[in-house]
Write a protein that holds these residues in place. Structure first.
Motif, PDB file in Angstrom:
ATOM      1  N   PRO A  26       0.930  -1.332  -0.046  1.00  0.00           N
ATOM      2  CA  PRO A  26      -0.023   0.007   0.026  1.00  0.00           C
ATOM      3  C   PRO A  26       0.742   1.377  -0.045  1.00  0.00           C
ATOM      4  O   PRO A  26       2.268   1.311   0.398  1.00  0.00           O
ATOM      5  CB  PRO A  26      -0.886  -0.157   1.409  1.00  0.00           C
ATOM      6  N   GLN A  27       0.229   2.334  -0.267  1.00  0.00           N
ATOM      7  CA  GLN A  27       0.928   3.694  -0.366  1.00  0.00           C
ATOM      8  C   GLN A  27       1.638   4.195   1.247  1.00  0.00           C
ATOM      9  O   GLN A  27       0.751   3.860   2.198  1.00  0.00           O
ATOM     10  CB  GLN A  27      -0.184   4.657  -0.916  1.00  0.00           C
ATOM     11  N   LEU A  28       2.526   4.582   1.367  1.00  0.00           N
ATOM     12  CA  LEU A  28       3.092   4.778   2.457  1.00  0.00           C
ATOM     13  C   LEU A  28       3.045   6.542   2.719  1.00  0.00           C
ATOM     14  O   LEU A  28       3.507   7.163   1.575  1.00  0.00           O
ATOM     15  CB  LEU A  28       4.775   4.525   2.486  1.00  0.00           C
ATOM     16  N   VAL A  29       2.338   6.827   3.429  1.00  0.00           N
ATOM     17  CA  VAL A  29       2.256   8.356   3.720  1.00  0.00           C
ATOM     18  C   VAL A  29       2.406   8.643   5.069  1.00  0.00           C
ATOM     19  O   VAL A  29       2.316   8.068   6.157  1.00  0.00           O
ATOM     20  CB  VAL A  29       0.461   8.482   3.579  1.00  0.00           C
ATOM     21  N   GLU A  30       3.079   9.967   5.081  1.00  0.00           N
ATOM     22  CA  GLU A  30       3.580  10.514   6.333  1.00  0.00           C
ATOM     23  C   GLU A  30       2.394  11.984   6.490  1.00  0.00           C
ATOM     24  O   GLU A  30       2.360  12.639   5.799  1.00  0.00           O
ATOM     25  CB  GLU A  30       4.896  11.087   6.410  1.00  0.00           C
ATOM     26  N   TYR A  31       1.943  11.700   7.705  1.00  0.00           N
ATOM     27  CA  TYR A  31       1.006  12.753   8.474  1.00  0.00           C
ATOM     28  C   TYR A  31       1.610  13.626   9.185  1.00  0.00           C
ATOM     29  O   TYR A  31       2.322  13.150  10.084  1.00  0.00           O
ATOM     30  CB  TYR A  31      -0.313  12.057   8.880  1.00  0.00           C
ATOM     31  N   ASP A  32       1.311  14.914   8.854  1.00  0.00           N
ATOM     32  CA  ASP A  32       1.997  16.124   9.861  1.00  0.00           C
ATOM     33  C   ASP A  32       0.762  16.514  10.610  1.00  0.00           C
ATOM     34  O   ASP A  32       0.117  17.358  10.098  1.00  0.00           O
ATOM     35  CB  ASP A  32       3.017  16.927   9.161  1.00  0.00           C
ATOM     36  N   THR A  33       0.795  16.429  11.943  1.00  0.00           N
ATOM     37  CA  THR A  33      -0.431  17.096  12.594  1.00  0.00           C
ATOM     38  C   THR A  33      -0.257  18.535  12.808  1.00  0.00           C
ATOM     39  O   THR A  33      -1.115  19.055  13.122  1.00  0.00           O
ATOM     40  CB  THR A  33      -0.585  16.466  13.938  1.00  0.00           C
ATOM     41  N   LYS A  34       0.905  18.881  12.589  1.00  0.00           N
ATOM     42  CA  LYS A  34       1.068  20.627  12.684  1.00  0.00           C
ATOM     43  C   LYS A  34       1.452  20.994  11.421  1.00  0.00           C
ATOM     44  O   LYS A  34       2.424  21.763  10.992  1.00  0.00           O
ATOM     45  CB  LYS A  34       2.352  20.808  13.595  1.00  0.00           C
ATOM     46  N   GLY A  35       0.738  20.551  10.332  1.00  0.00           N
ATOM     47  CA  GLY A  35       0.928  20.947   9.054  1.00  0.00           C
ATOM     48  C   GLY A  35       0.812  22.409   8.424  1.00  0.00           C
ATOM     49  O   GLY A  35       1.674  23.128   8.535  1.00  0.00           O
ATOM     50  N   ILE A  36      -0.524  23.017   8.683  1.00  0.00           N
ATOM     51  CA  ILE A  36      -0.771  24.235   8.328  1.00  0.00           C
ATOM     52  C   ILE A  36      -1.418  25.049   9.583  1.00  0.00           C
ATOM     53  O   ILE A  36      -2.331  24.468  10.133  1.00  0.00           O
ATOM     54  CB  ILE A  36      -1.788  24.457   7.040  1.00  0.00           C
ATOM     55  N   PHE A  37      -0.773  25.940   9.858  1.00  0.00           N
ATOM     56  CA  PHE A  37      -1.088  26.970  11.230  1.00  0.00           C
ATOM     57  C   PHE A  37      -2.270  27.720  10.808  1.00  0.00           C
ATOM     58  O   PHE A  37      -2.433  28.382   9.908  1.00  0.00           O
ATOM     59  CB  PHE A  37       0.198  27.693  11.544  1.00  0.00           C
ATOM     60  N   VAL A  38      -3.474  27.591  11.822  1.00  0.00           N
ATOM     61  CA  VAL A  38      -4.472  28.214  11.496  1.00  0.00           C
ATOM     62  C   VAL A  38      -4.591  29.269  12.603  1.00  0.00           C
ATOM     63  O   VAL A  38      -4.691  30.504  12.127  1.00  0.00           O
ATOM     64  CB  VAL A  38      -5.673  27.301  11.567  1.00  0.00           C
ATOM     65  N   ARG A  39      -4.410  28.863  13.962  1.00  0.00           N
ATOM     66  CA  ARG A  39      -4.676  29.946  14.927  1.00  0.00           C
ATOM     67  C   ARG A  39      -3.799  29.535  16.076  1.00  0.00           C
ATOM     68  O   ARG A  39      -3.769  28.224  16.658  1.00  0.00           O
ATOM     69  CB  ARG A  39      -6.054  30.027  15.444  1.00  0.00           C
ATOM     70  N   GLY A  40      -3.131  30.250  16.878  1.00  0.00           N
ATOM     71  CA  GLY A  40      -2.324  30.310  18.277  1.00  0.00           C
ATOM     72  C   GLY A  40      -3.080  29.884  19.251  1.00  0.00           C
ATOM     73  O   GLY A  40      -4.372  29.977  19.155  1.00  0.00           O
ATOM     74  N   SER A  41      -2.464  29.564  20.429  1.00  0.00           N
ATOM     75  CA  SER A  41      -3.208  29.296  21.644  1.00  0.00           C
ATOM     76  C   SER A  41      -3.620  30.617  22.336  1.00  0.00           C
ATOM     77  O   SER A  41      -3.185  31.805  21.660  1.00  0.00           O
ATOM     78  CB  SER A  41      -2.261  28.668  22.658  1.00  0.00           C
ATOM     79  N   SER A  42      -4.761  30.454  22.819  1.00  0.00           N
ATOM     80  CA  SER A  42      -5.382  31.829  23.345  1.00  0.00           C
ATOM     81  C   SER A  42      -6.034  31.638  24.565  1.00  0.00           C
ATOM     82  O   SER A  42      -6.240  30.440  25.010  1.00  0.00           O
ATOM     83  CB  SER A  42      -6.310  32.398  22.441  1.00  0.00           C
TER      84      SER A  42
END
Length: 112
Positions: free
Chosen positions: A53-69
């Motif tokens: 099967p296809q080997l995929v690497e997932y990045d959970t911090k890929g695209i930043f949307v909003r910082g902590s608040s």
């Protein structure tokens, strides 16, 4: 002293029998080690097919949307109310990167 003597004919027969017996043992031994024959050679190569099967690497911090608040929750104007200073985690969009595409692989094995 007495010597045991064979007649001339018997001596010749004894030597002939002894040499024939020794020669037949040697020739049997040689025949047992060398021989020729026909055989069929199988030069086929066999493989087991396996789909990878296809080997995929997932990045959970890929695209930043909003910082902590921090934010307030509850009604501050109402007397005796409980308010909370809530912590909000940062938000990211998960991204995927293909490391190896799906494919077939051949695993060598014995032919039956």
């Amino acid at each position: 002293m007495t010597y045991f003597t064979f007649p001339k004919l018997s001596l010749a027969v004894a030597i002939a029998v002894t040499s024939f017996a020794a020669g037949s043992v040697v020739s049997m031994d040689a025949e047992a080690r060398t021989f020729s024959g026909d055989r069929y050679v199988n030069r086929d190569k066999c493989y087991k097919v396996k789909k990878i099967p296809q080997l995929v690497e997932y990045d959970t911090k890929g695209i930043f949307v909003r910082g902590s608040s921090r934010s307030w929750s509850g009604n501050m104007r109402r007397g005796g109310a409980v308010v909370r200073n809530k912590y909000n985690d940062p938000v990211y969009i998960r991204t995927a990167r293909v490391l190896e595409d799906q494919h077939y692989t051949l695993i060598p094995k014995k032919c039956r």
